[in-house]
Design an enzyme around this catalytic site. Structure first.
Site, mmCIF file in Angstrom:
data_model
loop_
_atom_site.group_PDB
_atom_site.id
_atom_site.type_symbol
_atom_site.label_atom_id
_atom_site.label_comp_id
_atom_site.label_asym_id
_atom_site.label_seq_id
_atom_site.Cartn_x
_atom_site.Cartn_y
_atom_site.Cartn_z
ATOM 1 N N LYS A 52 -34.677 90.899 -97.783
ATOM 2 C CA LYS A 52 -33.605 90.117 -98.382
ATOM 3 C C LYS A 52 -32.442 90.592 -98.866
ATOM 4 C CE LYS A 52 -37.592 86.861 -99.593
ATOM 5 N NZ LYS A 52 -38.213 86.439 -100.524
ATOM 6 N N GLN A 96 -39.917 86.269 -106.341
ATOM 7 C CA GLN A 96 -40.898 86.855 -105.192
ATOM 8 C C GLN A 96 -42.127 86.411 -105.740
ATOM 9 O OE1 GLN A 96 -39.617 87.790 -102.226
ATOM 10 N NE2 GLN A 96 -42.002 87.527 -101.498
ATOM 11 N N ASP A 119 -34.913 79.055 -103.025
ATOM 12 C CA ASP A 119 -36.003 78.948 -102.377
ATOM 13 C C ASP A 119 -36.643 77.549 -101.912
ATOM 14 O OD1 ASP A 119 -37.553 81.242 -101.376
ATOM 15 O OD2 ASP A 119 -37.966 82.046 -103.609
#
Length: 280
Positions: A52, A96, A119
């Site tokens: 990422k 995460q 997300d």
């Protein structure tokens, strides 16, 4: 001839388009910043976080990294999220997953401001998707839609079957296919006659979490098969939920594992970061 849908190539096209948008935003005085939080040092999570950060660097987004110890308390994590929610310089916040067992994942997802939820996991983001309002869309399903469209495969009027009903892939996937005017059936572990249902599909999206479960007997001749799964097989090689060797000769188009859906997830995360500027 079966078409192999190249996720690496398509994700590169998307990242190059985003790179131009980011550079135009920078020229107009807007810099985009993504805050990435990792709790503990799960090896798979560390790889994802690294990828990422690389993608951010490539398209010109600033990334702020918070690597927290395994024993970080839920309170400490919530307090960091709160601080980032209120920081005008931060456009997107990503925690995460999975987080360590002593932290309530659901609480963490809900703590992120829906305006910064790149997300697309916040209940408000999911709700916006279900009623067609603007908001962030979960990155993997959004990536699947891009793979299909950019491979010149039409979704409208097609019989679409999604195997799996998770909140992160299965459910948003079915809503996105509906939004593209597909006729959608969702199958899961309790579905009866699953093979018969799959054999009707023009577009089959597999996110069931079982290595190589779907073989040629599930697939209609000429169908588009999208494999969201990722596992290691008995020889430690990467494989998906679809038995690629078996399905390839039957399918009209298929995504490989690796190199199919995986790279798209990160490309769409970057897309959400760029979109965050409009939503904010």
């Amino acid at each position: 001839m079966t078409k192999i849908i190249d996720g690496k190539l398509i994700s590169k096209q998307i990242k190059d388009e985003l790179k131009e948008k980011v550079s135009a935003l920078k020229a107009a005085g807007t810099e985009i910043c993504l805050a990435v939080i990792q709790v503990g040092n799960d090896p798979a999570s560390s790889v994802y976080v690294g990828n990422k950060k690389k993608a951010c660097e490539y398209i010109g987004i600033r990334s702020e990294s918070y690597e927290l110890a395994e024993e970080t308390t839920e309170e400490e994590l919530l307090s960091l999220i709160d601080r980032l929610n209120n920081d005008d310089k931060v456009n997107g916040i990503l925690v995460q997953l999975p987080v360590p067992k002593h932290i309530d994942e659901d609480k963490i997802i809900k703590a992120i401001s829906p305006k910064k939820d790149v997300d697309g996991f916040h209940p408000m983001s999911v709700g916006a998707l279900s009623i067609g309002q603007p908001g962030f869309v979960s990155c993997t399903p959004a990536g699947v839609i891009e793979l299909i469209k950019r491979s010149d495969i039409s979704i409208e009027g097609k019989e679409c079957v999604v195997i799996g009903r998770s909140n992160i892939v299965g459910k948003p996937m079915s809503m996105l296919l509906l939004r593209e005017n597909g006729t959608v059936t969702v199958c899961h572990s309790r579905t009866k006659n699953i093979k018969d249902i799959c054999k009707r599909a023009d577009i089959l999206v597999v996110a069931i979490g079982k290595p190589k479960m779907i073989d040629a007997s599930y697939v209609k001749e000429g169908a588009t098969v999208i494999d969201v799964g990722i596992h290691r097989d008995e020889n430690n090689k990467l494989c998906g939920d679809v038995d690629y060797e078996s399905v390839y000769p039957v399918a009209g188009a298929i995504t490989p594992v690796p190199g199919g859906v995986g790279p798209m997830t990160i490309a769409m995360l970057m897309n959400n970061c760029v979109e965050s500027v409009k939503l904010q």
